[in-house]
Each structure stands twice: as structure tokens, then as C-alpha cells.
Scaffold this active site. Sequence first.
Site, PDB file in Angstrom:
ATOM      1  N   GLY A 111     -19.152   0.270  12.794  1.00 31.37           N
ATOM      2  CA  GLY A 111     -20.607   0.356  12.892  1.00 31.37           C
ATOM      3  C   GLY A 111     -21.236   0.142  11.528  1.00 31.37           C
TER       4      GLY A 111
ATOM      5  N   LYS B 151     -25.270   2.546   6.519  1.00 32.04           N
ATOM      6  CA  LYS B 151     -25.980   2.090   5.322  1.00 32.04           C
ATOM      7  C   LYS B 151     -26.619   3.234   4.548  1.00 32.04           C
ATOM      8  CE  LYS B 151     -28.498  -0.864   7.610  1.00 32.04           C
ATOM      9  NZ  LYS B 151     -29.491  -1.906   7.957  1.00 32.04           N
TER      10      LYS B 151
ATOM     11  N   GLY C   3     -21.323  20.583   5.492  1.00 30.30           N
ATOM     12  CA  GLY C   3     -21.086  20.087   4.142  1.00 30.30           C
ATOM     13  C   GLY C   3     -22.171  20.465   3.155  1.00 30.30           C
ATOM     14  N   LYS C   4     -23.229  21.128   3.619  1.00 28.81           N
ATOM     15  CA  LYS C   4     -24.318  21.499   2.722  1.00 28.81           C
ATOM     16  C   LYS C   4     -23.880  22.618   1.778  1.00 28.81           C
ATOM     17  CE  LYS C   4     -28.223  19.999   5.562  1.00 28.81           C
ATOM     18  NZ  LYS C   4     -28.714  19.040   4.568  1.00 28.81           N
TER      19      LYS C   4
ATOM     20  N   HIS D 109     -25.927  22.062  14.740  1.00 30.29           N
ATOM     21  CA  HIS D 109     -26.191  22.487  13.360  1.00 30.29           C
ATOM     22  C   HIS D 109     -26.426  23.998  13.252  1.00 30.29           C
ATOM     23  CE1 HIS D 109     -26.213  18.357  12.460  1.00 30.29           C
ATOM     24  NE2 HIS D 109     -27.497  18.103  12.569  1.00 30.29           N
TER      25      HIS D 109
ATOM     26  N   LYS E 263     -39.997  19.682  15.516  1.00 32.19           N
ATOM     27  CA  LYS E 263     -40.518  18.518  14.811  1.00 32.19           C
ATOM     28  C   LYS E 263     -42.047  18.582  14.775  1.00 32.19           C
ATOM     29  CE  LYS E 263     -36.760  15.245  15.764  1.00 32.19           C
ATOM     30  NZ  LYS E 263     -36.543  14.891  14.340  1.00 32.19           N
TER      31      LYS E 263
ATOM     32  N   LYS F 229     -38.293  22.578   6.244  1.00 31.42           N
ATOM     33  CA  LYS F 229     -37.312  23.448   5.610  1.00 31.42           C
ATOM     34  C   LYS F 229     -36.219  23.797   6.604  1.00 31.42           C
ATOM     35  CE  LYS F 229     -39.630  27.846   6.690  1.00 31.42           C
ATOM     36  NZ  LYS F 229     -40.218  29.079   6.122  1.00 31.42           N
TER      37      LYS F 229
ATOM     38  N   ASP G 192     -34.231  36.324  -7.296  1.00 32.74           N
ATOM     39  CA  ASP G 192     -34.215  34.905  -6.924  1.00 32.74           C
ATOM     40  C   ASP G 192     -33.099  34.149  -7.643  1.00 32.74           C
ATOM     41  OD1 ASP G 192     -34.794  32.242  -6.383  1.00 32.74           O
ATOM     42  OD2 ASP G 192     -36.941  32.494  -6.581  1.00 32.74           O
TER      43      ASP G 192
END
Length: 514
Positions: A37, A44, A214-215, A273, A359, A365, A421
Site C-alpha cells: 500500500g 506516505k 507507541g505514544k 485506542h 470530533k 487533546k 507540573d
Amino acid sequence: MGSGEWCLQKRDSFRTDSFSGNENVPEIGCLSIVVLGASGDLAKKKTFPALFHLYCQGFLPPNEVHIFGYARTKISDDELRNRIHGYLVSERSASPSEDVSKFLQLIKYVSGTYDAAEGFQLLDKEITKHEFSKSSQEGSSRRLFYLALPPSVYPSVCRMIRKYCMNKSDLGGWTRIVVEKPFGKDLGSAEELSSQIGELFDEPQIYRIDHYLGKELVQNLLVLRFSNRFFLPLWNRDNIDNVQIVFREDFGTEGRGGYFDEYGIIRDIIQNHLLQVLCLVAMEKPVSLKPEHIRDEKVKVLQSVLPIKDEEVVLGQYEGYRDDPTVPDLSNTPTFATVILHIHNERWEGVPFILKAGKALSSRKAEIRVQFKDVPGDIFKCKKQGRNEFVIRLQPSEAMYMKLMVKQPGLEMSTVQSELDLSYRQRYQHVTIPEAYERLILDTIRGDQQHFVRRDELKAAWEIFTPLLHRIDDGEMKPIPYKPGSRGPAEADELLAKAGYVQTHGYIWIPPTL
């Protein structure tokens, strides 16, 4: 140090055992990475840039690696390189043109269909030619196939790979495949897809990628929970009132309406997710950091989730969604959802886990918000100002902060909400946080499946959401209209309040500026 010198230094420091799934046995065969693909948007925008960044950091040494693009589009090697080029230089503009040019020369393109032998026979011939040119011992070479394709073609592509493109023998080499989500549309289709792929490849060869795993801040969850003494006694039903896992986008489907309408926000975001993040927040400490031990604990969480109640779900659809010509006029697909899950075990009994995604909302965030119970015997009358919260901001502006009460500076004994923080942009100014796809592709090369979804994990996840999804698909549950740029349906905030979430008023976390 310039970026070109940095890339060179990283390549010089490359060790062959960094590819190995077994730290004691370096892998010496050449590596062929095949992006199926290759002419599509995912390849890409994500796959090739991730490979380029790994190349710049020395993890894809040019004397061992070759990259193959495969797709139906009839184009030349140079035409594919030209299509990719802009995404490489725009992703991290500091990369010198020399590095981009050298990387692009590693790419060769093969054209063919996804269900016929000719294209895959030609692909195998090109891979074999590369392996021969590197004097790789037959059977020691490694072949990684990245399926940047719609799931509908996974079975036929996997059959072709199995029949024509496998590593010919097992002398330390391997063949692995990476498949992108969505893994089916419900439990039945996911199980059918798993069975079709499972008949062709063993589970250790299959890498089901969910880029959220993977974050950087998601990968930090295990360290936070199990290496910090002060979290251990707090992380349970006695201290935590509720947990929110939130994904918000401030834009709509933007040209992807036809694709999105087929899946909706629950399949697209929540079922994979956010549910993966929930597992890491809620799981027990694994026996070790071995991938199977970690994934065992994630499966236990999923198997402990109670059936979803209709009254603990709010669906929404932003006004204007159906104006997209690719979206049906009577579409029932939600673009917003709040779902409350309950985990039936000793640690989490009675604690609502609120998964929320949408959405065309007021902000963009993704975060985890752990809200603690009220302080008993509150002598400072802080309750009206809000509760203690531990917030992990996944994106953008990666950070962790603890909301807590402090004395307002001055002569009066009054309280105000503030925070402790850790903002990554400020604390780690000279550290580049890798993209999720970089980390996960490197894990695949190394044979580390910790951050990939196992088959029984996938099944357990679909078992949770399939009944709800079928009720939505059958029109039994309707999304509530909401205005673009809002917080979503007001009913969602009402549901959060019923679940026990206390919204903080008058406090806004501001990311520190450099």
C-alpha cells in the site's frame, strides 16, 4: 552539532544486537522492509517518515537494510521517491537533504495486485536479489511486511506472502507482518479475520499495531504506576473516585466522511485506542516486563469489564456531518460518544471508567484524568474548588500534572487550586520525543510484542463493545445533534455528573512556555 553530524554519529554507534529479539544473539542477516500500500496516505504520511527517522538515528544501517514499496499503482522507483520526499522534509525539517537522498535510494518499488501470484513472485525476486547482494546467508535474512492497506485485503495479501515471499528457512532469520487497525467491525468479523491470518502465520509473527501504544506518555504508564512508591497505596477504589480517558478533536471528518461513516467514533477511537489506555491504567503489576506477562494482565482487565448499560452511554453527531456528500443523508453514525465502563474486581469495584471521544469539539487533546475522592473532614472547605486530580496529557503538549490545594499567597488563610507540573517541552528541551510509529516499527524489528495487541486481547475488547455497536447499527440508539466547536451534547456532562465526576470551575492548566 548539526543534524547531519548527529545522524552520522548515531549510525557509527549502531550495534547489530539492537535488532535482536534475544539480547544474547545478535541478528546478522540483512533486513528487507516491505510497505504494502506504498502509494496510499498512511504509507506516505506515517510509515515512510517513521522509517526515515529510524534511518537517521542509526537503527536502519544502509549496509543491511533495503525498503520495498508495493502497490497496484504503476509508477517507477523515482516516482514513488518523489511522492514520499515532501513528507520526509516537512516532518523534521532539520534533516539535511543528503540524508533524505540517501534514504530514498534504499527504496525500490514493485507494482502488482493484492490477490495474484505475479506481483508477489516479482517482489520475492527483488527481495532475494537484495539479500544476495548483501551476501546474506540463506535463511538468516529478515523480512518485515507492513500492511498499510484496508483490512478487506489482509487475507489475500497474507496468503500471497505466505506462499511466495517467506524467508526460505530458519537459520536465525524471520518473517513478520504488521497489520493496521481496524481489526474487523465487530466480534464476528474480527474473529474471522484473526482466523484467516492465524491459519497462515503463528501469533509471534503477527504484529497488530495500535499507534496509541507507541505514544511516549502511554509508554510511561507502567513506569509511573509500578516504580513510584507514593502511587501504589493510592491506585485503588479506596482513593480514586473516577477515571476519564478523553480524546477530543477540534475538526470534523474533513474529506474522510465516507470512510468514517462506515466505522464511527466508537470503532475508530474508543474500542481500540482508549480501551488500550484503560488496560494500562487499570492492570495489576505483571510478573515481569516480558511482553506476554504484560499482555496477560491487560487481558485480565478486559475480561473483568461488565456489560455496558444503555443508560451509561451518550452518543452525538455534529451538525453538518451529513452535509458531506460521501455521508448518507440519514446516517446514524456517532461522531461523539461517552461510555462508562465498570471493572468487576477487587481493585476497581465501584469506580467508573469514563471513555469519551468526539470530533468537531471545542479543543484538541487526548488525556487521562484520575480524579480522587474528597478529603474527609475538610476543615478548609475546599470542596467547592474541586478535587485532587492526576492528569496525564498524551497530546499535544505532553505533560503530567497533579492538581492540588495550596494556600493562596498573602496574609489571608485562603486556599487555591494549583499543580505540580512535569511538562515535557520544558523539562526535556533537548530531547526529541519519537513518533509512535517509529517506536512500534523498531519494536517489530526487535521482536518485542509488548506494545502490540494479542489475539485474545482483541477478542476480549470486541466482546465488550459489539452488543452496543449492533444496537447503534440497528438504529436502536440515536446520536444527539451538537454544534461544532462545543463540548458535545449537554447530556454527556450530565452523565459524567451522575457517575460522580466533579468538574473544576475557575482553574485552567496552562502549558509552560520556554
